[in-house]
Design a protein around this motif. Structure first.
Motif, short mmCIF file in Angstrom:
data_model
loop_
_atom_site.label_atom_id
_atom_site.label_comp_id
_atom_site.label_asym_id
_atom_site.label_seq_id
_atom_site.Cartn_x
_atom_site.Cartn_y
_atom_site.Cartn_z
N ARG A 201 0.83 -1.21 0.00
CA ARG A 201 0.00 0.00 0.00
C ARG A 201 0.87 1.26 0.00
O ARG A 201 0.58 2.22 -0.72
N GLU A 202 1.93 1.24 0.82
CA GLU A 202 2.85 2.38 0.83
C GLU A 202 3.51 2.55 -0.54
O GLU A 202 3.67 3.68 -1.03
N ILE A 204 2.33 1.63 -3.48
CA ILE A 204 1.34 2.12 -4.44
C ILE A 204 1.15 3.63 -4.27
O ILE A 204 1.06 4.38 -5.25
N GLN A 205 1.13 4.11 -3.03
CA GLN A 205 0.99 5.55 -2.78
C GLN A 205 2.19 6.32 -3.31
O GLN A 205 2.04 7.42 -3.87
N ARG A 206 3.40 5.76 -3.14
CA ARG A 206 4.60 6.44 -3.62
C ARG A 206 4.65 6.51 -5.13
O ARG A 206 5.10 7.51 -5.70
N THR A 207 4.23 5.44 -5.80
CA THR A 207 4.36 5.36 -7.26
C THR A 207 3.13 5.86 -7.99
O THR A 207 3.16 6.04 -9.20
N GLY A 208 2.04 6.01 -7.27
CA GLY A 208 0.83 6.51 -7.90
C GLY A 208 0.03 5.43 -8.61
O GLY A 208 -0.85 5.72 -9.41
N GLY A 209 0.35 4.17 -8.34
CA GLY A 209 -0.40 3.09 -8.95
C GLY A 209 0.49 1.89 -9.18
O GLY A 209 1.64 1.87 -8.79
N ASP A 211 0.81 0.34 -12.35
CA ASP A 211 0.99 0.07 -13.76
C ASP A 211 2.47 -0.05 -14.08
O ASP A 211 3.33 0.41 -13.35
N SER A 214 4.87 3.14 -14.06
CA SER A 214 5.26 3.75 -12.79
C SER A 214 6.21 2.88 -12.01
O SER A 214 6.94 3.37 -11.16
#
Length: 216
Positions: A201-202, A204-209, A211, A214
């Motif tokens: 989750r952390e 995903i928040q740092r990378t913006g997703g 995909d 990213s």
């Protein structure tokens, strides 16, 4: 816990986990290519989270005699990692990562060393990449060769931290046009899986997703 534990993570978390494993395997393929001097193709068609019992059943359906490279990893996430092939394909794998034209007796002599080195490259590639991208570190043990059926591989006395949840990765492995199917399995207990979910989750928040653009 249900037999399939896939619903522990949502789709975005599973996508991020799959992409991390794909990046790790891709980097391992690059390292293997440098070792053997040939193009190496490692692909990951799927990543599943399942119970240990289900993982044993999957392996038993395909081949009862297996060879595995086994390593323990420790850190915020602790468990065991295995690179698993049917025993009938182990010599084929050794031929692929050596010159390919050695006498059979020489290949047999080199089997343990070649399997350990190959497994070490692939498992370390996955674990180190995951740790780096999750901004954590893992302590990884030296590789050990195991032989037996799926029940033996997954139910041998593990470190206390290893538990019932298996991250099961199907891989296709090709060197010099040799097509070898195998598996990467990581056994984790529920606390480690919960920590992994939080780290994803952390991430995903740092990378913006999750995909490919990213993450790469």
């Amino acid at each position: 816990m249900s037999e399939n534990v896939q619903d522990i993570m949502d789709d975005l978390e599973l996508d991020a986990l799959t992409e991390l494993v794909n990046i790790g395997v891709s980097r391992a393929a690059t390292n293997l290519r440098d070792m053997v001097g040939e193009e190496v193709h490692l692909s990951v068609p799927s990543v599943d989270l399942i119970r240990r019992k289900k993982a044993v059943e999957i392996l038993s359906r395909n081949d009862s005699k297996l060879v595995a490279v086994h390593q323990v990893f420790e850190g915020d996430i602790t468990g065991r990692a295995l690179l698993i092939f049917p025993e009938t394909r182990s010599l084929e794998l050794v031929r692929a990562v050596t010159s390919g034209n050695l006498p059979l007796e020489d290949i047999i002599d080199l089997e343990q060393e070649a399997l350990a080195e190959t497994g070490n490259i692939i498992l370390n590639g996955c674990l180190a990449t995951m740790a780096n991208m999750l901004q954590r570190t893992f302590k990884i043990s030296l590789p050990e060769i195991l032989r037996g059926d799926g029940d033996l591989l997954f139910n041998m006395p593990p470190p206390p931290e290893s538990g019932d949840v298996v991250m099961f990765v199907y891989i296709n492995f090709a060197i010099r046009s040799r097509d070898i199917q195998g598996y990467i399995a990581m056994l984790m207990d529920m606390p480690s899986l919960t920590t992994l979910q939080l780290l994803l989750r952390e991430f995903i928040q740092r990378t913006g997703g999750a995909d490919g653009a990213s993450l790469a």
